[in-house]
Design an enzyme around this catalytic site. Structure first.
Site, short mmCIF file in Angstrom:
data_model
loop_
_atom_site.label_atom_id
_atom_site.label_comp_id
_atom_site.label_asym_id
_atom_site.label_seq_id
_atom_site.Cartn_x
_atom_site.Cartn_y
_atom_site.Cartn_z
CG HIS A 158 8.07 9.30 4.69
ND1 HIS A 158 8.55 9.14 5.96
CD2 HIS A 158 7.87 10.62 4.50
CE1 HIS A 158 8.62 10.34 6.52
NE2 HIS A 158 8.22 11.25 5.67
CG ASP A 183 6.08 16.89 -0.37
OD1 ASP A 183 5.35 17.82 0.02
OD2 ASP A 183 7.20 16.66 0.09
N1 CMC Z 1 10.68 5.51 -6.58
C1 CMC Z 1 11.27 4.31 -6.87
N2 CMC Z 1 11.98 3.58 -5.98
C2 CMC Z 1 12.10 4.07 -4.75
C3 CMC Z 1 11.51 5.30 -4.36
C4 CMC Z 1 10.78 6.01 -5.34
N3 CMC Z 1 10.21 7.17 -5.02
N4 CMC Z 1 11.79 5.55 -3.06
C5 CMC Z 1 12.53 4.52 -2.64
N5 CMC Z 1 12.72 3.63 -3.65
C6 CMC Z 1 13.44 2.35 -3.56
C7 CMC Z 1 14.93 2.59 -3.55
O1 CMC Z 1 15.48 2.53 -4.84
C8 CMC Z 1 15.40 1.46 -2.64
O2 CMC Z 1 15.44 0.29 -3.43
P1 CMC Z 1 16.57 -0.85 -3.11
O3 CMC Z 1 16.29 -1.33 -1.73
O4 CMC Z 1 16.32 -1.88 -4.16
O5 CMC Z 1 17.90 -0.16 -3.24
C9 CMC Z 1 14.28 1.28 -1.63
O6 CMC Z 1 13.10 1.77 -2.29
C10 CMC Z 1 14.50 2.05 -0.33
O7 CMC Z 1 14.75 3.41 -0.67
P2 CMC Z 1 15.80 4.34 0.09
O8 CMC Z 1 16.17 5.45 -0.81
O9 CMC Z 1 16.88 3.49 0.66
O10 CMC Z 1 14.90 4.85 1.30
P3 CMC Z 1 15.19 6.13 2.15
O11 CMC Z 1 14.45 5.96 3.42
O12 CMC Z 1 16.65 6.40 2.24
O13 CMC Z 1 14.56 7.34 1.28
C11 CMC Z 1 12.99 8.86 0.36
C12 CMC Z 1 13.29 7.88 1.51
C13 CMC Z 1 11.75 9.66 0.74
C14 CMC Z 1 14.17 9.83 0.23
C15 CMC Z 1 12.78 8.07 -0.93
O14 CMC Z 1 11.66 7.21 -0.81
C16 CMC Z 1 12.59 8.99 -2.15
O15 CMC Z 1 13.59 9.37 -2.77
N6 CMC Z 1 11.31 9.35 -2.52
C17 CMC Z 1 11.07 10.30 -3.59
C18 CMC Z 1 11.27 11.72 -3.07
C19 CMC Z 1 10.13 12.17 -2.18
O16 CMC Z 1 8.96 12.00 -2.50
N7 CMC Z 1 10.50 12.81 -1.04
C20 CMC Z 1 9.51 13.40 -0.13
C21 CMC Z 1 9.47 12.70 1.20
S1 CMC Z 1 8.02 13.18 2.15
C22 CMC Z 1 8.26 14.85 2.51
C23 CMC Z 1 9.27 15.01 3.58
O17 CMC Z 1 9.05 14.58 4.69
O18 CMC Z 1 10.30 15.61 3.27
#
Ligand code: CMC
Length: 428
Positions: free
Chosen positions: A307, A364
């Site tokens: 998140h 989720d």
């Molecule tokens: N599985 C594997 N690795 C992950 C995941 C995951 N679900 N989420 C983040 N990472 C890794 C990512 O690869 C990155 O690694 P590195 O630093 O080595 O590049 C690190 O963790 C930070 O991730 P980010 O994408 O830079 O973080 P963000 O804050 O931009 O993204 C997120 C947050 C929710 C989009 C992401 O965690 C994600 O894609 N999760 C899966 C989709 C999901 O479940 N979304 C629902 C969010 S809750 C409902 C809502 O509020 O909408």
């Protein structure tokens, strides 16, 4: 903590005021940055460090796993209040008195009939159109059926627009579902509560009496409360930015629905279930998928994990996990997908990759499993999330307009070609 932040650019020092929020959150107010520095801007891709507004609606602390609406803890709200009661709180700032609540509920019900001509639009969609696309289009179409512009300074007009949308939105959502299923479009039954109505709108068929299951109603109520608001997330920021141009409430919320659709946001609930099904069909090898998620060369991500704000745990996920356990015990059903989800969570939480990156199950991860137990097909999961989020979108739109916030219009750092001479066709 100083109330001044200093920034040095090319040896010249600039000072900016520091603002402190109710819970001691600290923000540097850079409103005067461009003017003071002759055009310097900040870059913050994904707005990871940018506060877009001041807001009194929702407080969340990602490190401590706290979520509160108007000062009330989400744990209390899910246990002690109903969806419409929390909606009133989120939108108007206080829990309603009994009289205020009765009026609120009655006013919403009064708007639960859709214009029959909306059916012509529904007819135009292909049967298998995704219900989120239909929801977004039909919410926008409400503007055509309610063309009067809302004077933001008129409490009565704003209240009218809000109750109209609260009344019609679940009906639109249910019609999108019925269209997908090839079923007749149901009407609201105003002798029922809001949640009961959602259930009958979605699931009642004309050939059989519809028996309301109070366990299902309670579970849905709780689930929808958990989604009511989540401060400046992607869809809410979209609603605020669309509304900041003085586009109307329905058009702004329609934009929010589209933003919610993506699988990194509300669409994650559909993506989680599809992922769990894939793991099940693949023999239940959870470790294989954990390794895929950790592999930088594999685009696979563990859906329902991680998140932007919660870096310890998502308080909504805790509540939902318990709700899923209770629901399955109450309904006496057994979904193997729930077992896969629990196993996946256990393995991920004990894996250093997820611990180091502070990746925990989010709201989720378990919500789809509950929707599935209640009878919703996967395409409807994000639609249900939208019904839950509607009060938050409305509250944020109203707050933004009443604060007379300027039009949302970020700057950019241009990195393209400098000025060049035009080339005629034969020179290219
Ligand atoms: N599985 C594997 N690795 C992950 C995941 C995951 N679900 N989420 C983040 N990472 C890794 C990512 O690869 C990155 O690694 P590195 O630093 O080595 O590049 C690190 O963790 C930070 O991730 P980010 O994408 O830079 O973080 P963000 O804050 O931009 O993204 C997120 C947050 C929710 C989009 C992401 O965690 C994600 O894609 N999760 C899966 C989709 C999901 O479940 N979304 C629902 C969010 S809750 C409902 C809502 O509020 O909408």
């Amino acid at each position: 903590m100083s109330d001044i932040a200093k920034l040095v650019i090319n040896g010249q020092e600039y000072e900016f005021p520091v603002k402190v929020g109710t819970e001691n959150e600290i923000a540097i107010d850079i409103k005067s940055l461009r003017a003071a520095t002759n055009g310097v801007i900040t870059i913050d891709s994904g707005f990871k460090n940018t506060g877009s507004c001041e807001s009194k609606i929702t407080f969340l602390d990602g490190e401590k796993g706290i979520l509160r609406h108007r000062g009330y803890a989400i744990e209390d709200l899910t246990k002690k209040a109903g969806f419409l009661e929390v909606a009133y709180l989120v939108i108007f700032g206080e829990l309603p008195t009994k009289e205020q609540f009765s009026k609120w509920e009655a006013d919403i019900k009064r708007h639960s009939l859709l214009n029959e001509e909306m059916k012509n639009i529904i007819d135009g969609f292909p049967k298998k159109a995704h219900p989120m696309g239909m929801l977004s289009s039909l919410t926008s179409a409400l503007t055509a059926f309610n063309p009067a512009t809302v004077d933001i300074n008129s409490e009565e007009q704003v209240y009218g627009a809000i109750t109209t949308l609260m009344g019609k939105f679940p009906v639109i959502a249910a019609w999108a579902h019925s269209k997908n299923q090839g079923l007749p479009l149901n009407y609201a039954n105003n002798s029922m509560g809001y949640i009961e109505n959602i259930m009958q709108l979605m699931f009642r068929i004309p050939t059989e009496p519809y028996e309301m299951n109070p366990i299902a109603v309670k579970a849905l109520d709780e689930l929808l409360i958990l989604h009511e608001d989540h401060e400046q997330n992607c869809s809410t920021s979209t609603v605020r930015i669309v509304g900041s141009s003085e586009a109307g409430l329905f058009a702004s919320v329609s934009g929010g629905v589209s933003a919610l659709w993506g699988r990194l946001h509300g669409g994650a609930n559909q993506a989680v279930l599809e992922m769990l099904k894939d793991i099940q069909d693949d023999g239940g090898d959870v470790e294989k998928y954990i390794n895929k998620a950790k592999d930088k060369n594999d685009p696979f991500r563990l859906m329902g994990f991680g998140h932007r704000v919660y870096k310890n745990f998502d308080p909504r996920a805790r509540i939902i996990k318990n709700a899923a356990d209770e629901l399955f015990a109450d309904l006496g059903t057994n979904d193997p997908v729930l077992e896969i989800a629990k196993h996946l969570e256990e393995v991920a939480l004990s894996d250093p990759y997820f611990a180091e990156k502070k990746l925990y199950p989010n709201v989720d991860f378990y919500s789809g499993i509950i929707y599935r137990a209640l009878g919703f097909p996967v395409e409807m999961f994000t639609v249900m999330c939208a019904i839950g989020r509607l009060p938050g979108w409305i509250a944020q739109w109203k707050e933004m307009r009443l604060n007379h916030e300027p039009i949302g219009r970020p700057r950019q750092l241009y990195t393209g070609e400098p000025l060049r001479a035009f080339k005629e066709f034969d020179e290219r």
